[in-house]
Design a protein around this motif. Structure first.
Motif, PDB file in Angstrom:
ATOM      1  N   ASP A  80       0.837  -1.195   0.000  1.00 30.01           N
ATOM      2  CA  ASP A  80       0.000   0.000   0.000  1.00 30.01           C
ATOM      3  C   ASP A  80       0.878   1.253   0.000  1.00 30.01           C
ATOM      4  O   ASP A  80       1.250   1.757   1.061  1.00 30.01           O
ATOM      5  CB  ASP A  80      -0.889  -0.057   1.253  1.00 30.01           C
ATOM      6  N   VAL A  81       1.232   1.704  -1.184  1.00 30.17           N
ATOM      7  CA  VAL A  81       2.084   2.889  -1.321  1.00 30.17           C
ATOM      8  C   VAL A  81       1.480   3.813  -2.381  1.00 30.17           C
ATOM      9  O   VAL A  81       0.622   3.386  -3.150  1.00 30.17           O
ATOM     10  CB  VAL A  81       3.529   2.507  -1.748  1.00 30.17           C
ATOM     11  N   ASP A  82       1.929   5.061  -2.406  1.00 31.53           N
ATOM     12  CA  ASP A  82       1.475   5.980  -3.449  1.00 31.53           C
ATOM     13  C   ASP A  82       2.341   5.819  -4.688  1.00 31.53           C
ATOM     14  O   ASP A  82       3.568   5.778  -4.603  1.00 31.53           O
ATOM     15  CB  ASP A  82       1.565   7.437  -2.968  1.00 31.53           C
ATOM     16  N   ASN A  83       1.650   5.753  -5.805  1.00 37.03           N
ATOM     17  CA  ASN A  83       2.301   5.632  -7.102  1.00 37.03           C
ATOM     18  C   ASN A  83       2.457   7.064  -7.620  1.00 37.03           C
ATOM     19  O   ASN A  83       1.510   7.661  -8.098  1.00 37.03           O
ATOM     20  CB  ASN A  83       1.311   4.824  -7.960  1.00 37.03           C
ATOM     21  N   VAL A  84       3.633   7.659  -7.431  1.00 41.14           N
ATOM     22  CA  VAL A  84       3.767   9.110  -7.609  1.00 41.14           C
ATOM     23  C   VAL A  84       4.004   9.519  -9.055  1.00 41.14           C
ATOM     24  O   VAL A  84       3.404  10.463  -9.545  1.00 41.14           O
ATOM     25  CB  VAL A  84       4.909   9.666  -6.731  1.00 41.14           C
ATOM     26  N   LYS A  85       4.901   8.790  -9.727  1.00 38.61           N
ATOM     27  CA  LYS A  85       5.269   9.269 -11.063  1.00 38.61           C
ATOM     28  C   LYS A  85       5.916   8.179 -11.891  1.00 38.61           C
ATOM     29  O   LYS A  85       6.829   7.490 -11.422  1.00 38.61           O
ATOM     30  CB  LYS A  85       6.268  10.429 -10.890  1.00 38.61           C
ATOM     31  N   GLN A 193       8.204  16.338   4.779  1.00 38.33           N
ATOM     32  CA  GLN A 193       8.602  15.290   3.832  1.00 38.33           C
ATOM     33  C   GLN A 193       7.887  15.473   2.490  1.00 38.33           C
ATOM     34  O   GLN A 193       8.487  15.334   1.417  1.00 38.33           O
ATOM     35  CB  GLN A 193       8.284  13.908   4.425  1.00 38.33           C
ATOM     36  N   GLN A 194       6.601  15.812   2.569  1.00 32.95           N
ATOM     37  CA  GLN A 194       5.826  16.038   1.343  1.00 32.95           C
ATOM     38  C   GLN A 194       6.413  17.212   0.554  1.00 32.95           C
ATOM     39  O   GLN A 194       6.470  17.177  -0.683  1.00 32.95           O
ATOM     40  CB  GLN A 194       4.348  16.307   1.694  1.00 32.95           C
ATOM     41  N   ASP A 195       6.875  18.214   1.286  1.00 37.05           N
ATOM     42  CA  ASP A 195       7.464  19.387   0.641  1.00 37.05           C
ATOM     43  C   ASP A 195       8.744  18.997  -0.121  1.00 37.05           C
ATOM     44  O   ASP A 195       8.975  19.450  -1.243  1.00 37.05           O
ATOM     45  CB  ASP A 195       7.758  20.425   1.734  1.00 37.05           C
ATOM     46  N   ILE A 196       9.548  18.143   0.500  1.00 35.88           N
ATOM     47  CA  ILE A 196      10.773  17.691  -0.178  1.00 35.88           C
ATOM     48  C   ILE A 196      10.401  16.862  -1.419  1.00 35.88           C
ATOM     49  O   ILE A 196      10.987  17.025  -2.497  1.00 35.88           O
ATOM     50  CB  ILE A 196      11.667  16.863   0.782  1.00 35.88           C
ATOM     51  N   LEU A 197       9.399  15.995  -1.257  1.00 36.28           N
ATOM     52  CA  LEU A 197       8.941  15.192  -2.406  1.00 36.28           C
ATOM     53  C   LEU A 197       8.457  16.103  -3.532  1.00 36.28           C
ATOM     54  O   LEU A 197       8.792  15.881  -4.705  1.00 36.28           O
ATOM     55  CB  LEU A 197       7.832  14.219  -1.975  1.00 36.28           C
ATOM     56  N   ASP A 198       7.702  17.129  -3.191  1.00 36.17           N
ATOM     57  CA  ASP A 198       7.204  18.058  -4.225  1.00 36.17           C
ATOM     58  C   ASP A 198       8.361  18.716  -4.973  1.00 36.17           C
ATOM     59  O   ASP A 198       8.315  18.887  -6.196  1.00 36.17           O
ATOM     60  CB  ASP A 198       6.312  19.140  -3.594  1.00 36.17           C
ATOM     61  N   LYS A 199       9.407  19.079  -4.225  1.00 33.88           N
ATOM     62  CA  LYS A 199      10.577  19.700  -4.867  1.00 33.88           C
ATOM     63  C   LYS A 199      11.262  18.696  -5.803  1.00 33.88           C
ATOM     64  O   LYS A 199      11.721  19.058  -6.893  1.00 33.88           O
ATOM     65  CB  LYS A 199      11.567  20.184  -3.801  1.00 33.88           C
ATOM     66  N   LEU A 200      11.343  17.447  -5.355  1.00 34.79           N
ATOM     67  CA  LEU A 200      11.962  16.418  -6.197  1.00 34.79           C
ATOM     68  C   LEU A 200      11.131  16.198  -7.468  1.00 34.79           C
ATOM     69  O   LEU A 200      11.674  16.123  -8.577  1.00 34.79           O
ATOM     70  CB  LEU A 200      12.094  15.109  -5.403  1.00 34.79           C
ATOM     71  N   ILE A 201       9.812  16.121  -7.304  1.00 33.99           N
ATOM     72  CA  ILE A 201       8.939  15.914  -8.472  1.00 33.99           C
ATOM     73  C   ILE A 201       9.070  17.085  -9.450  1.00 33.99           C
ATOM     74  O   ILE A 201       9.119  16.899 -10.666  1.00 33.99           O
ATOM     75  CB  ILE A 201       7.460  15.749  -8.032  1.00 33.99           C
ATOM     76  N   PHE A 202       9.174  18.286  -8.889  1.00 30.18           N
ATOM     77  CA  PHE A 202       9.344  19.477  -9.734  1.00 30.18           C
ATOM     78  C   PHE A 202      10.582  19.321 -10.619  1.00 30.18           C
ATOM     79  O   PHE A 202      10.569  19.586 -11.821  1.00 30.18           O
ATOM     80  CB  PHE A 202       9.449  20.717  -8.843  1.00 30.18           C
ATOM     81  N   ARG A 203      11.675  18.866 -10.005  1.00 30.56           N
ATOM     82  CA  ARG A 203      12.923  18.685 -10.766  1.00 30.56           C
ATOM     83  C   ARG A 203      12.802  17.554 -11.784  1.00 30.56           C
ATOM     84  O   ARG A 203      13.305  17.663 -12.905  1.00 30.56           O
ATOM     85  CB  ARG A 203      14.081  18.399  -9.811  1.00 30.56           C
ATOM     86  N   ILE A 204      12.133  16.452 -11.387  1.00 29.35           N
ATOM     87  CA  ILE A 204      11.964  15.330 -12.328  1.00 29.35           C
ATOM     88  C   ILE A 204      11.136  15.791 -13.534  1.00 29.35           C
ATOM     89  O   ILE A 204      11.461  15.476 -14.683  1.00 29.35           O
ATOM     90  CB  ILE A 204      11.295  14.115 -11.640  1.00 29.35           C
ATOM     91  N   ASN A 205      10.093  16.559 -13.266  1.00 33.77           N
ATOM     92  CA  ASN A 205       9.283  17.087 -14.372  1.00 33.77           C
ATOM     93  C   ASN A 205      10.119  17.926 -15.323  1.00 33.77           C
ATOM     94  O   ASN A 205       9.988  17.833 -16.546  1.00 33.77           O
ATOM     95  CB  ASN A 205       8.123  17.933 -13.833  1.00 33.77           C
ATOM     96  N   ALA A 206      11.002  18.737 -14.750  1.00 32.01           N
ATOM     97  CA  ALA A 206      11.858  19.594 -15.587  1.00 32.01           C
ATOM     98  C   ALA A 206      12.797  18.735 -16.436  1.00 32.01           C
ATOM     99  O   ALA A 206      12.995  19.001 -17.624  1.00 32.01           O
ATOM    100  CB  ALA A 206      12.651  20.557 -14.701  1.00 32.01           C
ATOM    101  N   VAL A 207      13.348  17.675 -15.836  1.00 29.62           N
ATOM    102  CA  VAL A 207      14.233  16.766 -16.586  1.00 29.62           C
ATOM    103  C   VAL A 207      13.442  16.115 -17.720  1.00 29.62           C
ATOM    104  O   VAL A 207      13.902  16.055 -18.863  1.00 29.62           O
ATOM    105  CB  VAL A 207      14.818  15.671 -15.654  1.00 29.62           C
ATOM    106  N   GLN A 208      12.225  15.655 -17.400  1.00 26.61           N
ATOM    107  CA  GLN A 208      11.415  14.976 -18.424  1.00 26.61           C
ATOM    108  C   GLN A 208      10.994  15.943 -19.528  1.00 26.61           C
ATOM    109  O   GLN A 208      10.999  15.584 -20.700  1.00 26.61           O
ATOM    110  CB  GLN A 208      10.186  14.314 -17.783  1.00 26.61           C
ATOM    111  N   GLU A 209      10.653  17.164 -19.157  1.00 22.45           N
ATOM    112  CA  GLU A 209      10.303  18.171 -20.164  1.00 22.45           C
ATOM    113  C   GLU A 209      11.470  18.423 -21.105  1.00 22.45           C
ATOM    114  O   GLU A 209      11.315  18.523 -22.316  1.00 22.45           O
ATOM    115  CB  GLU A 209       9.917  19.506 -19.487  1.00 22.45           C
ATOM    116  N   GLY A 210      12.653  18.491 -20.510  1.00 21.99           N
ATOM    117  CA  GLY A 210      13.862  18.767 -21.281  1.00 21.99           C
ATOM    118  C   GLY A 210      14.180  17.685 -22.297  1.00 21.99           C
ATOM    119  O   GLY A 210      14.906  17.917 -23.256  1.00 21.99           O
ATOM    120  N   LYS A 211      13.642  16.499 -22.080  1.00 20.24           N
ATOM    121  CA  LYS A 211      13.934  15.380 -22.993  1.00 20.24           C
ATOM    122  C   LYS A 211      12.916  15.266 -24.112  1.00 20.24           C
ATOM    123  O   LYS A 211      13.082  14.458 -25.011  1.00 20.24           O
ATOM    124  CB  LYS A 211      13.974  14.068 -22.196  1.00 20.24           C
ATOM    125  N   LYS A 212      11.856  16.043 -24.032  1.00 21.54           N
ATOM    126  CA  LYS A 212      10.790  15.922 -25.054  1.00 21.54           C
ATOM    127  C   LYS A 212      11.234  16.495 -26.386  1.00 21.54           C
ATOM    128  O   LYS A 212      12.010  17.424 -26.439  1.00 21.54           O
ATOM    129  CB  LYS A 212       9.525  16.615 -24.570  1.00 21.54           C
TER     130      LYS A 212
END
Ligand code: PRT
Ligand code: ZN
Length: 212
Positions: A80-85, A193-212
């Protein structure tokens, strides 16, 4: 600031791309060979290097707050975990393979047969959905050789290029699920912890955008 812990596969098909993603996020760390832990220099993140099979359970228990694992393992472990990205690497599929000389016409042909797999729960779900009664033979590795040594009539295993099936005289007949690496999170993160996760997701999104 608190650190949060992310579980990453110690060594295997997820490891390099998981660490590459972290680096592309601008997070610096030093992971010496064979180390079980590491700490990021410039982001509140700590790494735990584990076997992929253990990652969903550790994230559910909160031993790790986050984890990177294949969807195939995540679904099989039923934690039972969150499937984040979805992360877009380690793509593969979980498929049925049978002897290449089997004139396979459809899933009903698996009725009464034995199928070797390391994914008994996902396979059972697939068989139940198709109302097929087959014997599931759980083995932990080298699944592809099961038919040739007389251990099973078919296999249910991870396929990527298909060359492993081919070299064992098998052909792929059903795709049960498609999979890629996914970022998962513990369900009860506190606000920090959620705040740190949000910052990490923000960076992952930027990496993924950069690869499009
Ligand atoms: O030691 P640990 O338990 O951590 O690792 P592991 O040996 O259980 O897993 P590992 O490193 O092999 O795979 C980790 C994850 O990578 C899997 O759970 C999948 O999500 C993903 N992945 C992507 C794959 C493959 N591609 C793959 N090709 N996992 C396994 N394979 C194997 C497959 O089992 C078969 O033996 O490769 C063979 C098939 O490959 P092809 O290219 O010949 O079709
Ligand atoms: Zn594993």
């Amino acid at each position: 600031m608190d650190k949060i812990k992310i579980a990453i596969q110690k060594s295997g098909r997820l490891s390099d791309d998981s660490l590459k993603l972290i680096k592309e996020c601008g997070i610096k760390f030093n992971n010496g060979m064979g180390k079980l832990k590491a700490v990021a220099d410039n982001f509140p993140l700590e790494f735990l290097f584990l076997r992929d099979d253990d990652i969903p359970g550790y994230v559910e228990d909160g031993v790790a707050h986050l984890g990177i694992v294949g969807e195939n393992v995540l679904v099989e472990k039923e934690k039972d975990v969150d499937n984040v990205k979805l992360l877009g690497f380690s793509k593969c599929r979980l498929s049925i393979g049978v002897d290449r000389n089997w004139d396979y016409k459809g899933v009903q042909e698996l009725a009464g047969k034995s199928i070797a797999t390391s994914y008994p729960k996902i396979l059972k779900g697939f068989l139940d959905k198709n109302k097929v009664n087959a014997e599931i033979h759980e083995i932990s590795g080298s699944v592809e050789i099961a038919p040739s040594i007389g251990l099973a009539d078919a296999v249910c295993d991870i396929v990527s290029s298909g060359s492993t099936l081919l070299s064992n005289g098998l052909k792929e007949t059903e795709v049960i699920m498609k999979s890629q690496a996914v970022l998962i999170a513990n369900k009860s993160l506190n606000a920090e912890q959620q705040d740190i996760l949000d910052k990490l997701i923000f960076r992952i999104n930027a990496v993924q955008e950069g690869k499009k």
